[in-house]
Every structure is written in C-alpha cells, then in structure tokens.
Scaffold this motif. Structure first.
Motif, PDB file in Angstrom:
ATOM      1  N   GLN A 249      79.341  44.660 -89.601  1.00 34.20           N
ATOM      2  CA  GLN A 249      79.947  43.549 -88.858  1.00 34.20           C
ATOM      3  C   GLN A 249      79.355  42.218 -89.297  1.00 34.20           C
ATOM      4  O   GLN A 249      80.071  41.232 -89.503  1.00 34.20           O
ATOM      5  CB  GLN A 249      79.766  43.737 -87.353  1.00 34.20           C
ATOM      6  N   GLU A 317      85.520  43.814 -85.967  1.00 30.53           N
ATOM      7  CA  GLU A 317      85.296  45.091 -85.266  1.00 30.53           C
ATOM      8  C   GLU A 317      85.242  46.313 -86.179  1.00 30.53           C
ATOM      9  O   GLU A 317      86.065  47.225 -86.053  1.00 30.53           O
ATOM     10  CB  GLU A 317      86.367  45.299 -84.201  1.00 30.53           C
ATOM     11  N   GLU A 331      82.485  44.699 -81.584  1.00 30.76           N
ATOM     12  CA  GLU A 331      83.559  43.725 -81.810  1.00 30.76           C
ATOM     13  C   GLU A 331      83.231  42.376 -81.190  1.00 30.76           C
ATOM     14  O   GLU A 331      82.883  42.280 -80.013  1.00 30.76           O
ATOM     15  CB  GLU A 331      84.869  44.242 -81.211  1.00 30.76           C
TER      16      GLU A 331
END
Length: 354
Positions: A249, A317, A331
């Motif tokens: 991420q 995400e 996320e």
C-alpha cells in the motif's frame, strides 16, 4: 453544490444541444440534490422536474435550473417534451452507462430529437473533484475514521460478523453520516480470504484477523476505508502477510499522483507483493475512483492507461487473500495532485492487536 454550468460548457465539445440526466448519481452530481426527477441541461439553461414529495426541498436547494412540479396529469415526459420543443433542441445526450434498454426505448418513442450516448461527458467531469466535492469527502472520511476508533472498543470475542457490521452502521450514522456508502464488509478468520465477504454468523475469536470495509455518505459523497485487525496475538504468518500488504500500500501511495496512469500506480504495489511471494493472492486492482458513487473511474488498475487527472479521488487498497486461511486488506482514500497525493484517511495502519 451545483455543476449545471460545467455540464452546459461541455455540450458543444460533444456536439450536443442538451444532456438528459435521469440517474440518482447523475442528478446528485449535477444538482447536489436527489428527488427522483428528470433534468435537462442545455447550453443556456436547465429544467428539473420532480413530484410533490420533493418539490419544496428542490425549490429551496437547487439553483440554476427551472423547477417544475409533475402531477398525475402532466408527468416528467410531458414537461421534457415541452421543454425540448420550446428550446428547439435536436441532439440530446443521455447517460448510456445508467439507462436501461426499456427506459431508452420509452424516451426515444416519446421525446422529440435524437438521443445520443454521452456517458463520457459526465464521467469526464466527475473524474476530477472540485473543492466543494473534496470538502464533503473529507468530512465523510473523518466520520469513518471516528467510527473505526469506536468499533475497536466494541469488538469482543464471541460476537458475530453481523453484530460488528450493524454496530459500524450505527457508528457511521450517529456521527453525521447520511447513509452508508455500501453495506459494510466484516470478515473474520478464513472468511477474510473473500474480498467481498457478506457478514454472517461467523463468531470472532482469539487468533483471528478481522477485516472491516466500510464508509458513509455526506450530502451524497462517499468515504471508503478498510482495516484488518488481529483479535489476540497473531501468528508469524499473519504478521508476515500484514507487513507485505502494508508495504504494498505504501508503495502504491508513493507512486500515486496526477499525470501517471492507473496501471503505473497498480504496478508499484503489485510488485511488492510479487517479490514477497504473495502476488498470486492479490486478486483485484490497487484502487478505484469514488465520489457520488462508491465505484467511479478512472481506476488504479492494470488495465487503466489514461493519465490520472488533478483532483481524482482514488482508494488505495491492496490485499492478500489465501483461500480457506486468512485475508488482509488495508484501504485509504487519496486525492491526487501534480506532485503526489493527499491521504485523507487518518486511522493508524500498523497492525492493531485487540
């Protein structure tokens, strides 16, 4: 919020005399209002028809459009036909991505002029959010962060996924959300390997991951967030998977900025998971745009070759889903700018152990 002028200004570029807007999300974007009505935007004005349930609110809240009241004797179609004929409109765009075949047949039969597919007109405008839209999305995200803090104090062993999901709805609405952006996802233990698991009677217990995906709407605009937490001490494998997803991420967020393609953003995150040995367990794209709908475009996906515009709002995400064992997704929501992005999700991302 009112985007009639923006829509009107785009009509010449698409060779249109007017734009017919009938969907809830199209109406919300154009007017900042939803009243199950029909909107026609021309190069010089607009007409919005609605019924007695919404007429008072429409007249109070909508600017830049003539508001007309439908009756059993004179409905939406009659007003639209009268307006089209009075303004001498010929080429009328419609929301081809939202209109059903049956509705298209009805409009074609009853309205004068030519109906032309014009979904790209609205999609193009909605891809880049203005400051008014961003303010609503920031507020929706603040509420979502607050709800996450609250749910951490609520979860106990022995609860079901369904109970946690119901509490999330309560926390979102009690803090100022108008409604949820989508039905919350709560997936415990092995159910976490299903990205869109439906909360059920699975009991949460010590040693499980719990993935929660949820959001709310403020004046029609969405938030979206996912956090995976551990109930009790996690195993070494759980910690390893979580660390890989978090690193992916962060890599995607570092690559996210206006001017790059969605494919490039997705690749930055996907590369991290592939190198960690989890590439085969990342089954969806890095992110999607959101606004009045929870899924809009452009997307941060391997198929997206368009450069991202300034003001695009996308989710970040990545996830790893190992069938029958566990799943992790983290996320945030990003606002894309020329030199990078603004992460408007404030909740912590290091693994939380309850």
């Amino acid at each position: 919020m009112n985007h009639i002028e923006k829509i009107s200004a785009q009509l010449p570029e698409y060779g249109l005399d007017a734009m017919l807007i009938t969907s809830e999300s199209g109406e919300r974007y154009a007017l900042g209002f939803h009243g199950e009505g029909l909107l026609l935007v021309t190069r010089s004005g607009a007409q919005y028809s609605t019924d007695g349930r919404y007429i008072e609110a429409a007249r109070e809240q909508i600017q830049g459009a003539e508001i007309v009241l439908t009756t059993p004797e004179k409905g939406h179609m009659a007003f639209a036909k009268e307006y089209i004929e009075g303004e001498k409109l010929h080429n009328i765009g419609f929301e081809s991505g939202a209109m059903t075949v049956d509705s298209h047949r009805k409009y074609t039969q009853e309205l004068p002029g030519i109906l032309t597919p014009a979904q790209k007109l609205l999609d193009g405008l909605r891809a880049a959010k203005d400051e008014g839209e961003l303010a609503l999305m920031r507020r929706a995200q603040e509420i979502t962060d607050e709800a996450f803090r609250a749910i951490l104090n609520f979860i106990r062993p022995g609860m079901t996924e369904r109970e946690i999901a119901a509490r999330l709805v309560y926390e979102l609405l009690s803090r100022g959300g108008d409604k949820v952006s989508f039905d919350p996802i709560v997936a415990a233990g092995a159910n976490g390997s299903r990205p869109h698991a439906v909360p059920g009677d699975q009991v949460v217990d010590m040693g499980m991951f719990i993935t929660m995906d949820f959001g709310c709407k403020v004046e029609g605009y969405c938030s979206d967030m996912t956090r995976t937490v551990a109930l009790g001490h996690p195993t070494a494998e759980m910690e390893e998977v979580y660390a890989a997803v978090l690193a992916a991420q962060k890599a995607g967020i570092n690559a996210a900025r206006a001017g790059v393609t969605g494919r490039e953003i997705d690749a930055a995150a996907r590369r991290v998971l592939q190198e960690a040995g989890y590439g085969d367990y990342f089954s969806h794209s890095f992110g999607h745009s959101l606004g009045v709908d929870i899924h809009e475009s452009p997307n941060a996906s391997s198929k997206e070759t368009r450069p991202m515009p300034v003001g695009a709002v996308i989710s970040a995400e990545p996830g790893v889903y190992i069938p029958g064992r566990l799943g992790v997704r983290i996320e945030d929501v990003l606002i894309l700018k020329e030199g990078g992005c603004e992460d408007i999700t404030r909740s912590p991302k290091d693994l939380i152990v309850l």
